[in-house]
Design a protein around this motif. Structure first.
Motif, PDB file in Angstrom:
ATOM      1  N   LEU A 108      10.991 -13.688  -3.885  1.00 17.17           N
ATOM      2  CA  LEU A 108      10.111 -12.843  -5.046  1.00 17.17           C
ATOM      3  C   LEU A 108      11.104 -10.723  -5.274  1.00 17.17           C
ATOM      4  O   LEU A 108      10.598 -10.519  -6.418  1.00 17.17           O
ATOM      5  CB  LEU A 108       9.319 -12.449  -4.116  1.00 17.17           C
ATOM      6  N   PRO A 109      11.918 -10.646  -4.152  1.00 14.26           N
ATOM      7  CA  PRO A 109      12.520  -9.105  -4.441  1.00 14.26           C
ATOM      8  C   PRO A 109      13.544  -9.695  -6.006  1.00 14.26           C
ATOM      9  O   PRO A 109      13.296  -8.224  -6.526  1.00 14.26           O
ATOM     10  CB  PRO A 109      13.028  -9.152  -3.219  1.00 14.26           C
TER      11      PRO A 109
ATOM     12  N   VAL B 108       8.746 -18.033  -4.130  1.00 15.20           N
ATOM     13  CA  VAL B 108       8.036 -16.959  -3.143  1.00 15.20           C
ATOM     14  C   VAL B 108      10.056 -16.255  -2.759  1.00 15.20           C
ATOM     15  O   VAL B 108       9.373 -14.663  -2.345  1.00 15.20           O
ATOM     16  CB  VAL B 108       7.385 -17.457  -2.911  1.00 15.20           C
TER      17      VAL B 108
ATOM     18  N   ARG C 160      -3.786 -17.977  -0.757  1.00 16.50           N
ATOM     19  CA  ARG C 160      -3.271 -16.719  -0.002  1.00 16.50           C
ATOM     20  C   ARG C 160      -1.533 -16.486  -0.318  1.00 16.50           C
ATOM     21  O   ARG C 160      -0.869 -15.002  -0.091  1.00 16.50           O
ATOM     22  CB  ARG C 160      -3.983 -16.605   1.673  1.00 16.50           C
ATOM     23  N   ARG C 161      -1.065 -17.731   0.367  1.00 18.32           N
ATOM     24  CA  ARG C 161       0.442 -17.783   0.558  1.00 18.32           C
ATOM     25  C   ARG C 161       1.024 -16.855  -1.176  1.00 18.32           C
ATOM     26  O   ARG C 161       2.423 -16.689  -1.097  1.00 18.32           O
ATOM     27  CB  ARG C 161       1.231 -18.598   0.297  1.00 18.32           C
ATOM     28  N   LEU C 162       0.144 -16.920  -2.176  1.00 17.93           N
ATOM     29  CA  LEU C 162       1.210 -16.178  -3.622  1.00 17.93           C
ATOM     30  C   LEU C 162       0.391 -15.200  -3.945  1.00 17.93           C
ATOM     31  O   LEU C 162       0.765 -15.118  -5.050  1.00 17.93           O
ATOM     32  CB  LEU C 162       0.597 -17.563  -4.187  1.00 17.93           C
ATOM     33  N   GLU C 163      -0.074 -14.285  -3.092  1.00 17.16           N
ATOM     34  CA  GLU C 163      -0.950 -13.073  -3.069  1.00 17.16           C
ATOM     35  C   GLU C 163       0.271 -12.268  -4.092  1.00 17.16           C
ATOM     36  O   GLU C 163       0.370 -11.697  -5.094  1.00 17.16           O
ATOM     37  CB  GLU C 163      -1.716 -12.789  -1.988  1.00 17.16           C
ATOM     38  N   ALA C 164       1.524 -11.999  -3.559  1.00 22.04           N
ATOM     39  CA  ALA C 164       2.645 -11.328  -4.120  1.00 22.04           C
ATOM     40  C   ALA C 164       2.552 -11.911  -5.129  1.00 22.04           C
ATOM     41  O   ALA C 164       3.399 -11.063  -6.218  1.00 22.04           O
ATOM     42  CB  ALA C 164       3.672 -11.049  -3.047  1.00 22.04           C
ATOM     43  N   LEU C 165       2.744 -13.200  -5.604  1.00 19.26           N
ATOM     44  CA  LEU C 165       3.832 -13.574  -6.777  1.00 19.26           C
ATOM     45  C   LEU C 165       2.910 -13.497  -7.560  1.00 19.26           C
ATOM     46  O   LEU C 165       2.899 -12.600  -8.820  1.00 19.26           O
ATOM     47  CB  LEU C 165       3.934 -15.164  -6.684  1.00 19.26           C
TER      48      LEU C 165
ATOM     49  N   ARG D 212       0.699 -10.913  -8.281  1.00 16.73           N
ATOM     50  CA  ARG D 212       0.681  -9.347  -8.406  1.00 16.73           C
ATOM     51  C   ARG D 212       1.840  -9.151  -9.404  1.00 16.73           C
ATOM     52  O   ARG D 212       2.191  -8.051  -9.756  1.00 16.73           O
ATOM     53  CB  ARG D 212       0.808  -8.687  -6.848  1.00 16.73           C
ATOM     54  N   LEU D 213       2.391  -9.798  -9.590  1.00 12.70           N
ATOM     55  CA  LEU D 213       4.048  -9.818 -11.033  1.00 12.70           C
ATOM     56  C   LEU D 213       2.994  -9.760 -11.488  1.00 12.70           C
ATOM     57  O   LEU D 213       1.989 -10.224 -12.325  1.00 12.70           O
ATOM     58  CB  LEU D 213       4.489 -10.905 -10.879  1.00 12.70           C
TER      59      LEU D 213
END
Length: 217
Positions: A149-150, A146, A171-176, A178-179
């Motif tokens: 991520l950028p 995480v 929940r902590r990996l939501e952005a991950l 979505r990759l």
């Protein structure tokens, strides 16, 4: 345009340009047809090759073979998440180099043939152990992947599909989660550092589907 696949090859990025050149030398002048997830090479003798594109689509408009090769082989930074009940391996790869990683082992009991109440108690214990294992895998992904991520172009996964789903539901990996995940789930037998390193190479390799004329010509 689709065709009947006679064989599939997997070509490392540093060999793709040479592979395409040999294809053209063997089968004659090549034309290009782009799809969102592949590039089709049509040779004048009927040979066809489908270069699978697991990255973002090529820009619209005419492209050249060197542009196709450059797109498919460009070094990218990706996250890797391998999950089995007994272990997880997470990492970040920059091109072909694994620049960050962590491997964690978990104890999850095997299945039992016992019946009745003992079997139910055993099953609950096993489920709790598996839940703890997936929580550790989520912790590892959060702490290792995480923060990067950028810089990531994609997430490459492997192992147990159910376990992966449970880990990525954190929940902590939501952005991950979505990759882009255009790579198939890798069938890894165990989540170890050596397997994670192999996953980097597998993620970068270009699958090429060939028709019969390309195989026999």
């Amino acid at each position: 345009m689709s065709f009947e696949v006679a064989r599939t090859a997997s070509v490392p990025p540093d060999r793709l340009a040479g592979w395409v050149e040999r294809f053209s030398n063997r089968h004659g002048t090549v034309s290009i047809e782009c799809e969102p997830d592949a590039v089709l090479l049509h040779a004048e003798d009927g040979a066809q090759a489908r270069l699978v594109n697991r990255w973002q689509p090529l820009p619209s408009g005419p492209v050249t073979i060197p542009e196709v090769v450059a797109h498919l082989t460009r070094p990218r930074t990706v996250g890797l998440l391998l999950v089995r009940r007994g272990a997880d391996a997470v990492g970040v790869a920059d091109g072909g180099e694994l620049v960050a990683h962590r491997v964690s082992r978990h104890y999850v009991q095997g299945r039992t043939k016992a019946g009745g109440w003992s079997q139910q108690r055993y099953a609950r214990r096993r489920q709790n152990q598996a839940r703890t294992a997936y929580q550790q895998a989520a912790d590892d992904a959060f702490e290792v992947i995480v923060p990067q991520l950028p810089t990531l172009s994609a997430l490459v996964t492997g192992g147990d599909r159910q376990g992966l789903a449970e880990v990525l539901a954190d929940r902590r990996l939501e952005a991950l989660a979505r990759l882009p995940q255009r790579h198939p789930v890798l069938p890894v037998p165990d989540a170890r550092l050596a397997v994670l390193t192999d996953a980097v190479a597998a993620a970068r390799a270009i699958p090429i589907e060939l028709n019969a004329e390309a195989v026999t010509g």
